[in-house]
Scaffold this motif. Structure first.
Motif, PDB file in Angstrom:
ATOM      1  N   CYS A  91     -25.208 -15.981 -23.004  1.00 21.21           N
ATOM      2  CA  CYS A  91     -25.330 -15.133 -21.803  1.00 21.21           C
ATOM      3  C   CYS A  91     -24.915 -15.983 -20.608  1.00 21.21           C
ATOM      4  O   CYS A  91     -25.741 -16.640 -19.975  1.00 21.21           O
TER       5      CYS A  91
ATOM      6  N   ASP B 119     -24.930 -10.844 -14.169  1.00 12.56           N
ATOM      7  CA  ASP B 119     -24.849  -9.623 -14.968  1.00 12.56           C
ATOM      8  C   ASP B 119     -26.254  -9.043 -15.087  1.00 12.56           C
ATOM      9  O   ASP B 119     -27.083  -9.535 -15.873  1.00 12.56           O
TER      10      ASP B 119
ATOM     11  N   ILE C   6     -23.433 -11.669 -24.381  1.00 10.35           N
ATOM     12  CA  ILE C   6     -24.011 -10.457 -23.788  1.00 10.35           C
ATOM     13  C   ILE C   6     -23.703 -10.393 -22.292  1.00 10.35           C
ATOM     14  O   ILE C   6     -24.030 -11.309 -21.533  1.00 10.35           O
ATOM     15  N   HIS C   7     -23.120  -9.271 -21.884  1.00 14.12           N
ATOM     16  CA  HIS C   7     -22.744  -9.043 -20.482  1.00 14.12           C
ATOM     17  C   HIS C   7     -23.137  -7.625 -20.076  1.00 14.12           C
ATOM     18  O   HIS C   7     -23.503  -6.798 -20.920  1.00 14.12           O
ATOM     19  N   SER C   8     -23.032  -7.341 -18.793  1.00 12.58           N
ATOM     20  CA  SER C   8     -23.206  -5.970 -18.314  1.00 12.58           C
ATOM     21  C   SER C   8     -22.133  -5.674 -17.271  1.00 12.58           C
ATOM     22  O   SER C   8     -21.571  -6.587 -16.670  1.00 12.58           O
TER      23      SER C   8
ATOM     24  N   GLU D 222     -20.464  -5.609 -23.664  1.00 12.24           N
ATOM     25  CA  GLU D 222     -20.663  -5.162 -22.281  1.00 12.24           C
ATOM     26  C   GLU D 222     -21.514  -3.894 -22.299  1.00 12.24           C
ATOM     27  O   GLU D 222     -21.167  -2.918 -22.967  1.00 12.24           O
TER      28      GLU D 222
ATOM     29  N   ALA E 119     -28.584  -8.514 -18.374  1.00 10.09           N
ATOM     30  CA  ALA E 119     -28.042  -9.195 -19.557  1.00 10.09           C
ATOM     31  C   ALA E 119     -28.986 -10.273 -20.091  1.00 10.09           C
ATOM     32  O   ALA E 119     -29.147 -10.433 -21.307  1.00 10.09           O
TER      33      ALA E 119
END
Length: 253
Positions: free
Chosen positions: A26, A54, A148-150, A221, A57
């Motif tokens: 992350c 993010d 892991i992203h957003s 995402e 996340a």
């Protein structure tokens, strides 16, 4: 604020000896900027936006680490200081413009300051990740990287309809299996390589830690409005925790 909390470690490591085949990253977990940088000339409100981190996340990553018994590596500083998922020297590495917002504190910085940020924030993170992956390879442990992203629901005025995207380079089988698992919920709009496409110039973890080392790696995402509450974060951690083991079985079976 103490010096220790103002200058945290570049990487927070959870469950380093977890038994899962999954290794979680992350890179944009934190919006922290040490006081000496004066918020890079930004109002405090900007540090709560996507340009600084993010949103959601880190919480998803922490829950996934526990649910999967997986090691996780979380970045300790804001992406505005230096972006852990951009190659050093790339346009977005130390941004002077993020989305539609100027970043005054990054304008005209010299090579020494760029090197300092890389030495303190970028290299220690990726060195620890690489060392962990090398050890797993040496031990013959199967490994898959999930970062892991957003993403924002609207980017520069354009709405993004997807609930989630699974981005990949070489690991199309892993990406396809994960997408298939998430689509077990027929209400979800999940696609490959949205809201953008992995590139050698614009991404670091998937091409460098994954593709270059022969380790299957994908970037997940999740749309940020779906992570705006604790129940939403838990729901997405549960979804991924269910889909990832199934994806592992499909890609190794």
């Amino acid at each position: 604020m103490t010096a220790h909390t103002d200058w945290p470690g570049a990487v927070e490591i959870l469950n380093e000896h977890g038994r899962s085949d999954i290794v979680l990253l992350c890179e944009h977990a934190s919006n922290h900027i040490p006081a000496e940088y004066g918020q890079l000339g930004l109002d405090a409100g900007h540090l709560q936006r996507h340009i600084a981190w993010d949103i959601g996340a880190a919480q998803v990553t922490r829950l996934l680490s526990a649910r999967l018994d997986a090691p996780a590596f979380l970045g300790g500083y804001s992406r505005l200081l230096i972006d852990l998922n951009r190659p050093l020297g790339a346009k977005g590495s130390i941004p002077v413009l993020s989305e539609d917002t100027d970043i005054p504190g990054n304008v005209g910085i010299d090579a020494a300051e760029r090197a300092r940020r890389a030495e303190i924030m970028f290299s220690p993170f990726h060195d620890r990740v690489a060392a962990h992956l090398d050890l797993r390879v040496a031990e013959g442990r199967p490994t898959r990287i999930i970062t892991i992203h957003s993403f924002t629901p609207i980017f520069l005025g354009v709405a993004r309809p997807w609930h989630a995207g699974v981005l990949h380079g070489a690991a199309s089988d892993l990406a396809g299996a994960l997408i298939s698992g998430l689509r077990n919920d027929v209400a979800l709009n999940v696609e490959a390589n949205v809201p953008y496409v992995i590139s050698r110039d614009g991404d670091y973890a998937v091409p460098v830690h994954g593709d270059d080392c022969g380790i299957p790696a994908v970037l997940v995402e999740i749309r940020q409005d779906l992570l705006s509450t604790t129940p939403g974060i838990e729901e997405w951690a549960d979804r991924l925790a269910a889909a990832l083991p199934a994806a592992q079985r499909q890609t190794v079976g």
